[in-house]
Design an enzyme around this catalytic site. Sequence first.
Site, short mmCIF file in Angstrom:
data_model
loop_
_atom_site.label_atom_id
_atom_site.label_comp_id
_atom_site.label_asym_id
_atom_site.label_seq_id
_atom_site.Cartn_x
_atom_site.Cartn_y
_atom_site.Cartn_z
CB THR A 27 -0.92 0.05 1.23
OG1 THR A 27 -0.13 0.29 2.41
CG2 THR A 27 -1.71 -1.24 1.39
CB ALA A 56 1.80 -0.04 6.63
CB ILE A 82 8.28 -0.40 8.31
CG1 ILE A 82 7.73 -0.85 9.67
CG2 ILE A 82 8.37 1.12 8.26
CD1 ILE A 82 6.31 -0.40 9.96
CE LYS A 83 5.77 1.01 -0.81
NZ LYS A 83 4.49 0.99 -1.57
CG LEU A 84 11.34 2.87 6.11
CD1 LEU A 84 12.66 2.38 6.70
CD2 LEU A 84 10.75 3.98 6.98
#
Length: 217
Positions: A27, A56, A82-84
């Site tokens: 997402t 996310a 975790i999307k960074l």
Amino acid sequence: MKFFVDTADVKDIRELNDLGLLDGVTTNPSLILKSGGSIAEVTKEICSIVEGPVSAEVVAVEYDEMMREADFLSKIADNVCIKLPLTLDGLKACRSITGDGRKVNVTLCFSANQALLAAKAGATFISPFIGRVDDMGLDGMELIQEIRQIYDNYDFNTEILAASIRTVNHVKEAALIGADVITAPPATLKALVKHPLTDKGLETFLADWAKTGQKIG
């Protein structure tokens, strides 16, 4: 190859998951906006449907705030990834988060050098954006090839997650090159099954079967 779907639409996610084709979900803030729900509620529901990683994304641009948002998102479910963003602060956060045993998807990758840095930072996934590279008049698949070679040269464990996929040919080419994962919109994943000869063959078989007057079972 793993199949992730790039959406926050719970209905589409549930349908693909029920088919047994889904290994994870990605997402982003734009998809959360489109879903109409809060990031916590939407992510929690998606994580309850899919066993694999659900990316996310943080929206902070500085390290301390990234870490705060990452802690919040990680508590939503055990399978949150975790999307960074691929920035210096993002890479620093990546090192800290993966050091805690959590998964990280480093996104907005447009060069092999960026992918090398993400692997050095311990990223679980690197997301090169094929379609957006193509939009610049360059070759998105060449980027995947370059990253694959670099990662193989040095035995990096970071998985190549081919993103910004727009066509079924993107999926095929990524698979031939050796991308570990693709993430695509629901319509693209469903289109992989389509072929006019399959439809024509099935139509012929059903017509011939009707002529036999038989039933199975």
